[in-house]
Design a protein around this motif. Structure first.
Motif, PDB file in Angstrom:
ATOM      1  N   GLN A   8      -6.722   4.028   0.102  1.00  0.00           N
ATOM      2  CA  GLN A   8      -5.784   5.070  -0.615  1.00  0.00           C
ATOM      3  C   GLN A   8      -5.684   6.241   1.142  1.00  0.00           C
ATOM      4  O   GLN A   8      -5.021   6.087   1.808  1.00  0.00           O
ATOM      5  CB  GLN A   8      -6.038   6.008  -0.950  1.00  0.00           C
ATOM      6  N   ARG A  17      -0.159   4.373  -6.164  1.00  0.00           N
ATOM      7  CA  ARG A  17      -1.303   4.645  -5.417  1.00  0.00           C
ATOM      8  C   ARG A  17      -2.923   4.655  -5.651  1.00  0.00           C
ATOM      9  O   ARG A  17      -3.974   4.554  -4.985  1.00  0.00           O
ATOM     10  CB  ARG A  17      -0.735   5.370  -3.707  1.00  0.00           C
ATOM     11  N   SER A  18      -2.504   5.493  -6.736  1.00  0.00           N
ATOM     12  CA  SER A  18      -3.133   5.684  -7.713  1.00  0.00           C
ATOM     13  C   SER A  18      -4.517   5.601  -8.124  1.00  0.00           C
ATOM     14  O   SER A  18      -5.892   5.122  -8.857  1.00  0.00           O
ATOM     15  CB  SER A  18      -2.985   7.383  -8.954  1.00  0.00           C
ATOM     16  N   ASN A  19      -3.678   3.996  -8.280  1.00  0.00           N
ATOM     17  CA  ASN A  19      -4.638   2.892  -8.864  1.00  0.00           C
ATOM     18  C   ASN A  19      -5.529   2.383  -7.945  1.00  0.00           C
ATOM     19  O   ASN A  19      -6.337   1.405  -8.219  1.00  0.00           O
ATOM     20  CB  ASN A  19      -4.233   1.409  -9.826  1.00  0.00           C
ATOM     21  N   MET A  20      -5.009   1.930  -6.602  1.00  0.00           N
ATOM     22  CA  MET A  20      -5.945   1.693  -5.731  1.00  0.00           C
ATOM     23  C   MET A  20      -7.159   2.415  -5.212  1.00  0.00           C
ATOM     24  O   MET A  20      -7.565   2.760  -5.660  1.00  0.00           O
ATOM     25  CB  MET A  20      -5.008   1.828  -4.430  1.00  0.00           C
ATOM     26  N   SER A  34      -4.577   4.248   4.265  1.00  0.00           N
ATOM     27  CA  SER A  34      -2.618   4.124   4.418  1.00  0.00           C
ATOM     28  C   SER A  34      -1.906   5.115   4.593  1.00  0.00           C
ATOM     29  O   SER A  34      -0.840   5.150   3.851  1.00  0.00           O
ATOM     30  CB  SER A  34      -2.098   3.148   3.345  1.00  0.00           C
ATOM     31  N   GLU A  35      -2.676   6.764   4.339  1.00  0.00           N
ATOM     32  CA  GLU A  35      -2.093   7.962   3.385  1.00  0.00           C
ATOM     33  C   GLU A  35      -1.731   8.272   4.256  1.00  0.00           C
ATOM     34  O   GLU A  35       0.049   8.468   4.152  1.00  0.00           O
ATOM     35  CB  GLU A  35      -3.543   9.134   3.345  1.00  0.00           C
ATOM     36  N   GLU A  80     -10.199   4.192  -2.803  1.00  0.00           N
ATOM     37  CA  GLU A  80     -10.368   5.797  -2.165  1.00  0.00           C
ATOM     38  C   GLU A  80     -10.156   4.977  -0.423  1.00  0.00           C
ATOM     39  O   GLU A  80      -9.655   5.585  -0.245  1.00  0.00           O
ATOM     40  CB  GLU A  80     -11.403   6.869  -2.700  1.00  0.00           C
ATOM     41  N   LEU A  92       0.929  -1.032  -0.377  1.00  0.00           N
ATOM     42  CA  LEU A  92       0.125   0.072   0.242  1.00  0.00           C
ATOM     43  C   LEU A  92       0.738   1.303   0.050  1.00  0.00           C
ATOM     44  O   LEU A  92       0.431   2.397   0.168  1.00  0.00           O
ATOM     45  CB  LEU A  92      -0.949   0.029   1.424  1.00  0.00           C
ATOM     46  N   SER A  93       2.143   1.013  -0.624  1.00  0.00           N
ATOM     47  CA  SER A  93       2.779   1.896   0.201  1.00  0.00           C
ATOM     48  C   SER A  93       3.033   2.819  -1.373  1.00  0.00           C
ATOM     49  O   SER A  93       3.447   4.525  -1.249  1.00  0.00           O
ATOM     50  CB  SER A  93       4.559   2.078   0.682  1.00  0.00           C
ATOM     51  N   GLY A  94       3.182   2.363  -2.481  1.00  0.00           N
ATOM     52  CA  GLY A  94       3.476   3.125  -3.690  1.00  0.00           C
ATOM     53  C   GLY A  94       4.224   2.859  -4.345  1.00  0.00           C
ATOM     54  O   GLY A  94       4.868   3.010  -5.123  1.00  0.00           O
ATOM     55  N   THR A 134       4.429   5.013   3.889  1.00  0.00           N
ATOM     56  CA  THR A 134       3.651   5.338   2.618  1.00  0.00           C
ATOM     57  C   THR A 134       4.390   7.202   2.260  1.00  0.00           C
ATOM     58  O   THR A 134       4.892   7.545   1.400  1.00  0.00           O
ATOM     59  CB  THR A 134       1.790   5.905   2.815  1.00  0.00           C
TER      60      THR A 134
END
Length: 372
Positions: free
Chosen positions: A314, A306-309, A317-318, A311, A299-301, A323
């Motif tokens: 996101q 992360r834009s594919n995950m 995990s923000e 909302e 989930l970190s990118g 992240t």
């Protein structure tokens, strides 16, 4: 001053314990060298040497021109295949793409009838299949336009692209840097937690109980000692392994990146110690650490955008430290961002690390009370 002296003395003890464990020390070296090299040369997201077969029922100048445009290093030179062989070859994995030209393809193109050619794809090779079909479609359209001598229509405004970093969009420049960040997470969680469990399993935790030190000093010494080792190893890996050996340019400041690594190590090491107070043995700690590590990295990118995950994912995990650290590393190393841009990530990692440290101290004191 007495507390700082106790922390430093305990830190020296932890460093001696680390350097005295030859296997552990070698593992740190392998993680930041062999693992980084393996990921760099063994994993890429581009199409490379993709096998492609051709069913040419037209056999005209246009179909030959399209075949000749499918060149290395993207594709292995196309091979002619029979229609009845396609299923078997694709099932065996010998072909990823099969391009089927129908009879009269060139004639229909010249007549403006817009004929269709079929492209069969083995979608089990997800990366090659997804990117490769885009490459083939572009080559297909470019060669037909060239054959018809129809250039691009005149544009009022012509876009000019200037890629400042990684102009060829090569994943080779991306994956080793992110792998260093992933290994920092792995070792910070593992070493800090193992340091506590090792004291408990060897019975040396009772020695600490009779010393004039408190729980905060013990925890801070373990975070400091393990963090120093990982910080030095990761920065040496970035300089010698990534920059010089692999030849990957670093676009930003390594000093600023090192500051971010130090802040992140404080945060994630506190989490590792908190997990070690929950698991009584090393195997249980490993089982507890594994899902935390995997979910954090996914989930970190660093592995997928992360834009594919979703909302909700996101949002949840923000503000997780991994992240924030990956966002910080990408901004500094790839985009040459300065402190004026990345300070929110540093502040977020510091705040989350403080919360983890508070929970770790509460759990650690409870564990010492049970033992004492």
């Amino acid at each position: 001053m007495r507390s700082l002296k106790n922390i430093w003395t305990l830190t020296i003890k932890e460093l001696r314990s680390l350097f005295g464990d030859t296997v552990l020390f070698l593992m740190i070296g392998v993680v930041f060298s062999v693992t980084i090299y393996t990921v760099a040369v063994g994993i890429n997201t581009e199409v490379r040497n993709a096998p492609i077969g051709i069913i040419d029922s037209d056999r005209t100048a246009l179909t030959r021109q399209i075949q000749e445009a499918l060149q290395q290093p993207y594709f292995i030179p196309p091979v002619d295949v029979k229609r009845e062989e396609v299923d078997e070859l694709m099932d065996k994995g010998e072909l990823i793409f099969v391009l089927d030209f129908p009879p009269g393809f060139e004639r229909d193109v010249l007549a403006g009838r817009k004929p269709q050619a079929q492209l069969l794809i083995d979608a089990t090779t997800m990366t090659q299949a997804g990117v490769g079909q885009i490459y083939i479609a572009q080559i297909f359209n470019e060669q037909i336009s060239s054959f018809l001598k129809q250039g691009d229509p005149p544009l009022i405004a012509k876009p000019v692209l200037n890629m400042v970093y990684n102009p060829n969009a090569d994943s080779y420049w991306y994956t080793p840097v992110m792998e260093v960040s992933n290994m920092i997470t792995l070792l910070a969680l593992g070493l800090s937690g193992a340091a506590v469990i090792r004291e408990r399993e060897r019975g040396t935790i009772e020695h600490l109980l009779v010393m004039p030190v408190n729980a905060t000093e013990i925890v801070m010494s373990k975070i400091l000692a393990n963090g120093m080792v990982i910080l030095v190893a990761s920065m040496l890996s970035m300089v010698f392994m990534v920059q010089y050996f692999l030849g990957i340019p670093i676009n930003g400041s390594l000093v600023l990146f090192g500051i971010g690594v130090a802040v992140y190590l404080f945060s994630i090491s506190a989490l590792g110690i908190m997990l070690s107070t929950i698991a009584p043995t090393m195997p249980q700690f490993a089982l507890l650490m594994l899902p935390v590590l995997v979910v954090s990295l996914l989930l970190s990118g660093s592995i997928a955008p992360r834009s594919n995950m979703p909302e909700m994912v996101q949002l949840l995990s923000e503000y997780w430290p991994t992240t924030q650290f990956i966002a910080f590393g990408q901004n500094v190393l790839f985009r040459n961002a300065g402190l004026d841009i990345v300070w929110p990530e540093l502040l977020a990692m510091t705040g989350i690390g403080g919360l983890f440290l508070i929970f770790a101290l509460i759990r650690f004191k409870a564990m010492l009370e049970q033992l004492g």
